[in-house]
Scaffold this motif. Structure first.
Motif, short mmCIF file in Angstrom:
data_model
loop_
_atom_site.label_atom_id
_atom_site.label_comp_id
_atom_site.label_asym_id
_atom_site.label_seq_id
_atom_site.Cartn_x
_atom_site.Cartn_y
_atom_site.Cartn_z
N LEU A 10 -37.01 1.73 17.57
CA LEU A 10 -37.40 2.70 18.58
C LEU A 10 -38.32 1.97 19.57
O LEU A 10 -38.95 0.96 19.22
CB LEU A 10 -38.13 3.88 17.96
N VAL A 114 -33.93 3.15 22.58
CA VAL A 114 -33.71 2.26 21.44
C VAL A 114 -33.57 0.82 21.93
O VAL A 114 -32.90 0.56 22.94
CB VAL A 114 -32.43 2.68 20.67
N TYR A 142 -29.48 7.27 14.02
CA TYR A 142 -29.62 6.62 15.32
C TYR A 142 -28.37 5.85 15.74
O TYR A 142 -28.37 5.21 16.79
CB TYR A 142 -30.82 5.68 15.32
#
Length: 154
Positions: A10, A114, A142
């Motif tokens: 992240l 990301v 994700y």
């Protein structure tokens, strides 16, 4: 065929933006997702398109087969997708001798940012930029295919 080995994180702040170079706008749609494999159609900058097949072969590794696709055919295929179209802008950022790809999501996933780094080997070491948050390598929630499928529900 290309072997893709990557780590994902992240992004915690905008410190990367001043170092961003290449910028590309992606729209990608999944034609199928089945366990460890996916088929994806991606348009790039509203001008070109690719068809990609990925097969997971390890926790950080996938075999990737990518082919150019006529743009007009990609637009037709996208209409037959599963889930939502994943929209993101990708920026390349050089840091510590490596190139990071920063994906800034729009549409159903607006606000998600990301960073990923592609490696030659899973054991490669690299410096971590200060703008990185926690590592999300291997966290399915994700992955772009899950974002496409969950976006339909969310």
């Amino acid at each position: 065929m290309k072997v893709e080995i990557e780590r994902k994180y992240l992004v915690s702040d905008d410190g990367w933006r001043e170092h961003a170079t290449i910028r590309s706008v992606f729209r990608q749609a999944y034609m199928t997702v089945a366990g460890d494999r996916t088929v994806r159609v991606r348009t790039i900058d509203d001008r070109r398109a690719t068809l990609t097949v990925k097969v997971r072969t390890g926790p950080m590794q996938r075999d990737e087969f990518e082919y150019d696709l006529p743009y007009c055919e990609a637009l037709k295929l996208i209409r037959h997708r599963i889930g939502v179209v994943v929209e993101k802008t990708r920026y390349d950022v050089a840091y510590g001798g490596h190139v990071w790809e920063i994906d800034v999501y729009e549409g159903a996933h607006r606000g998600l940012i990301v960073a990923e780094i592609e490696l030659r080997d899973a054991s490669d070491e690299f410096p971590l930029p200060v703008w990185l948050g926690r590592e999300i390598t291997g966290e399915q929630m994700y992955s772009n295919q899950i974002l496409a499928l969950d976006g339909e529900r969310g």
